[in-house]
Every structure is written in structure tokens, then in C-alpha cells.
Design a protein around this motif. Sequence first.
Motif, PDB file in Angstrom:
ATOM      1  N   LEU A 104     -11.553  81.444 -52.860  1.00 32.40           N
ATOM      2  CA  LEU A 104     -11.322  81.131 -54.274  1.00 32.40           C
ATOM      3  C   LEU A 104     -11.711  82.310 -55.163  1.00 32.40           C
ATOM      4  CD1 LEU A 104     -12.643  77.459 -54.347  1.00 32.40           C
ATOM      5  CD2 LEU A 104     -10.280  78.172 -54.734  1.00 32.40           C
ATOM      6  N   ARG A 105     -12.868  82.902 -54.878  1.00 32.48           N
ATOM      7  CA  ARG A 105     -13.331  84.030 -55.699  1.00 32.48           C
ATOM      8  C   ARG A 105     -12.414  85.242 -55.544  1.00 32.48           C
ATOM      9  NH1 ARG A 105     -19.845  83.109 -54.667  1.00 32.48           N
ATOM     10  NH2 ARG A 105     -20.071  81.514 -56.265  1.00 32.48           N
ATOM     11  N   ARG A 106     -11.930  85.445 -54.321  1.00 36.06           N
ATOM     12  CA  ARG A 106     -10.982  86.549 -54.093  1.00 36.06           C
ATOM     13  C   ARG A 106      -9.724  86.335 -54.938  1.00 36.06           C
ATOM     14  NH1 ARG A 106      -9.712  85.705 -48.845  1.00 36.06           N
ATOM     15  NH2 ARG A 106     -11.879  86.131 -48.316  1.00 36.06           N
ATOM     16  N   ARG A 107      -9.234  85.101 -54.952  1.00 39.24           N
ATOM     17  CA  ARG A 107      -8.022  84.760 -55.713  1.00 39.24           C
ATOM     18  C   ARG A 107      -8.253  84.962 -57.213  1.00 39.24           C
ATOM     19  NH1 ARG A 107      -2.642  84.157 -55.218  1.00 39.24           N
ATOM     20  NH2 ARG A 107      -1.870  82.318 -56.279  1.00 39.24           N
ATOM     21  N   LEU A 108      -9.410  84.513 -57.679  1.00 34.62           N
ATOM     22  CA  LEU A 108      -9.726  84.661 -59.105  1.00 34.62           C
ATOM     23  C   LEU A 108      -9.817  86.142 -59.497  1.00 34.62           C
ATOM     24  CD1 LEU A 108     -12.345  81.803 -59.587  1.00 34.62           C
ATOM     25  CD2 LEU A 108     -10.095  81.967 -60.670  1.00 34.62           C
ATOM     26  N   HIS A 120     -12.119  85.324 -70.128  1.00 32.40           N
ATOM     27  CA  HIS A 120     -12.752  84.048 -70.472  1.00 32.40           C
ATOM     28  C   HIS A 120     -12.316  82.951 -69.513  1.00 32.40           C
ATOM     29  CE1 HIS A 120     -14.206  86.089 -73.979  1.00 32.40           C
ATOM     30  NE2 HIS A 120     -12.970  86.433 -74.308  1.00 32.40           N
ATOM     31  N   ALA A 121     -11.023  82.920 -69.217  1.00 34.39           N
ATOM     32  CA  ALA A 121     -10.507  81.932 -68.259  1.00 34.39           C
ATOM     33  C   ALA A 121     -11.130  82.190 -66.886  1.00 34.39           C
ATOM     34  CB  ALA A 121      -8.989  82.017 -68.176  1.00 34.39           C
ATOM     35  N   TYR A 122     -11.267  83.480 -66.543  1.00 37.93           N
ATOM     36  CA  TYR A 122     -11.870  83.845 -65.249  1.00 37.93           C
ATOM     37  C   TYR A 122     -13.281  83.265 -65.132  1.00 37.93           C
ATOM     38  CZ  TYR A 122     -14.256  86.710 -61.770  1.00 37.93           C
ATOM     39  OH  TYR A 122     -15.012  87.128 -60.718  1.00 37.93           O
ATOM     40  N   ARG A 123     -14.081  83.469 -66.197  1.00 39.13           N
ATOM     41  CA  ARG A 123     -15.467  82.982 -66.154  1.00 39.13           C
ATOM     42  C   ARG A 123     -15.511  81.461 -66.047  1.00 39.13           C
ATOM     43  NH1 ARG A 123     -18.295  86.091 -63.801  1.00 39.13           N
ATOM     44  NH2 ARG A 123     -19.670  84.313 -63.840  1.00 39.13           N
ATOM     45  N   TYR A 126     -14.400  80.485 -62.568  1.00 37.38           N
ATOM     46  CA  TYR A 126     -15.405  80.914 -61.596  1.00 37.38           C
ATOM     47  C   TYR A 126     -16.527  79.881 -61.528  1.00 37.38           C
ATOM     48  CZ  TYR A 126     -18.448  84.201 -59.079  1.00 37.38           C
ATOM     49  OH  TYR A 126     -19.238  84.820 -58.140  1.00 37.38           O
ATOM     50  N   ARG A 127     -16.980  79.455 -62.699  1.00 38.22           N
ATOM     51  CA  ARG A 127     -18.066  78.453 -62.757  1.00 38.22           C
ATOM     52  C   ARG A 127     -17.624  77.124 -62.164  1.00 38.22           C
ATOM     53  NH1 ARG A 127     -18.891  80.568 -67.909  1.00 38.22           N
ATOM     54  NH2 ARG A 127     -18.025  78.696 -68.863  1.00 38.22           N
ATOM     55  N   LYS A 128     -16.391  76.743 -62.451  1.00 41.43           N
ATOM     56  CA  LYS A 128     -15.868  75.489 -61.894  1.00 41.43           C
ATOM     57  C   LYS A 128     -15.768  75.575 -60.368  1.00 41.43           C
ATOM     58  CE  LYS A 128     -13.323  73.620 -65.826  1.00 41.43           C
ATOM     59  NZ  LYS A 128     -13.868  72.265 -65.816  1.00 41.43           N
ATOM     60  N   ALA A 129     -15.339  76.740 -59.873  1.00 43.54           N
ATOM     61  CA  ALA A 129     -15.247  76.944 -58.418  1.00 43.54           C
ATOM     62  C   ALA A 129     -16.636  76.818 -57.804  1.00 43.54           C
ATOM     63  CB  ALA A 129     -14.646  78.309 -58.108  1.00 43.54           C
ATOM     64  N   ILE A 144      -4.726  75.810 -62.746  1.00 47.83           N
ATOM     65  CA  ILE A 144      -4.426  76.877 -63.711  1.00 47.83           C
ATOM     66  C   ILE A 144      -3.074  76.625 -64.380  1.00 47.83           C
ATOM     67  CG2 ILE A 144      -3.875  79.346 -63.918  1.00 47.83           C
ATOM     68  CD1 ILE A 144      -6.007  79.808 -61.698  1.00 47.83           C
ATOM     69  N   LYS A 145      -2.103  76.217 -63.571  1.00 49.12           N
ATOM     70  CA  LYS A 145      -0.767  75.954 -64.105  1.00 49.12           C
ATOM     71  C   LYS A 145      -0.787  74.741 -65.046  1.00 49.12           C
ATOM     72  CE  LYS A 145       2.826  77.191 -61.735  1.00 49.12           C
ATOM     73  NZ  LYS A 145       3.840  77.299 -60.671  1.00 49.12           N
TER      74      LYS A 145
END
Length: 152
Positions: A104-108, A120-123, A126-129, A144-145
Motif C-alpha cells: 500500500l505504501r509503495r502504491r501511495l 495532502h491526499a497522500y498524508r 497514508y494514515r488511513k492505510a 481514491i476513485k
Amino acid sequence: MPNFSVQRRLAASELGVGESRVWINPDPEVASELADAITREDIRAQIEAGNIKAKPRKGNSRARFRLRAEKRAYGHRKGPGRRRGAKGARASPKEVWISRIRALRRRLREMRDSEKIDRHAYRLLYRKAKGGEYRSIAHLDAYIKAKGLMRE
């Protein structure tokens, strides 16, 4: 041909191998000479003469193992009939988590670096993951979609 059990035992000791690995010349012309060899010195002389040798060490072929391993890497031979132990015993929950969170982190990271999502979306994602919100990369993509976080 006489029974060379004494000679075999002494030769094994001299050669530093097991008795089953001692080769004694089957030639009948040499048999009487070997039958007379009853001291360690006699045995050493026969070893030098080449009438007694150590057979090569046997090895187990790994060919079948490699073939099976190759098939398992591909996903074969892993059906329910092959499984012993619970799901958590075959892969610990921690290992499952580690592989999932890394994916998941690699994808993000990929999405952030290619600017498909902003910082901002990344952070947020990331927290949700980290909180265990996403089951898989497909689930993350669907989220995301659905939320419209993807930049066009």
C-alpha cells in the motif's frame, strides 16, 4: 569369494568412511592376498595397491525438489488438500500485515511521485492505510476513485 568383514571394518577405519563405502577388488586373483591382510599395516598396503578404495559419497538429487518449488512459486500444489495448519499458522498475521502495508505504501508513493494525488491526499491516505482501512491495493484504488482524490 571370502567374507572380508574384518578387512572391510579395518579399511573403513583407515579410510575414515563407513563400512558401506569400502570397495574391495572382486578379482579372484587378488582375493587370497586380501584374505591374508589382517593387520592395519596390511590394509594400508592394499589401499596403496588400489585393491581397497573408498566409494564416492552418495548425494540426494534436488531435481524433484526444484521442480516442486518452481510449481509452488507459480501457485500450483497449494490447494486445500495440501494445507495443514490454520491460515494464521501458514502465514502469521504480522507477516500478512507487513506485506500488505508495504504494498500500500509503495502504491501511495508511486501515486504521489507521479502527481496523481497531492501531498495532502497522500498524508490522509497514508494514515488511513496505517489504521488498517484498506484490504488491498485494489481497495485503496477504489477508495481514491470513489472519493475523487485522483488528479486528472
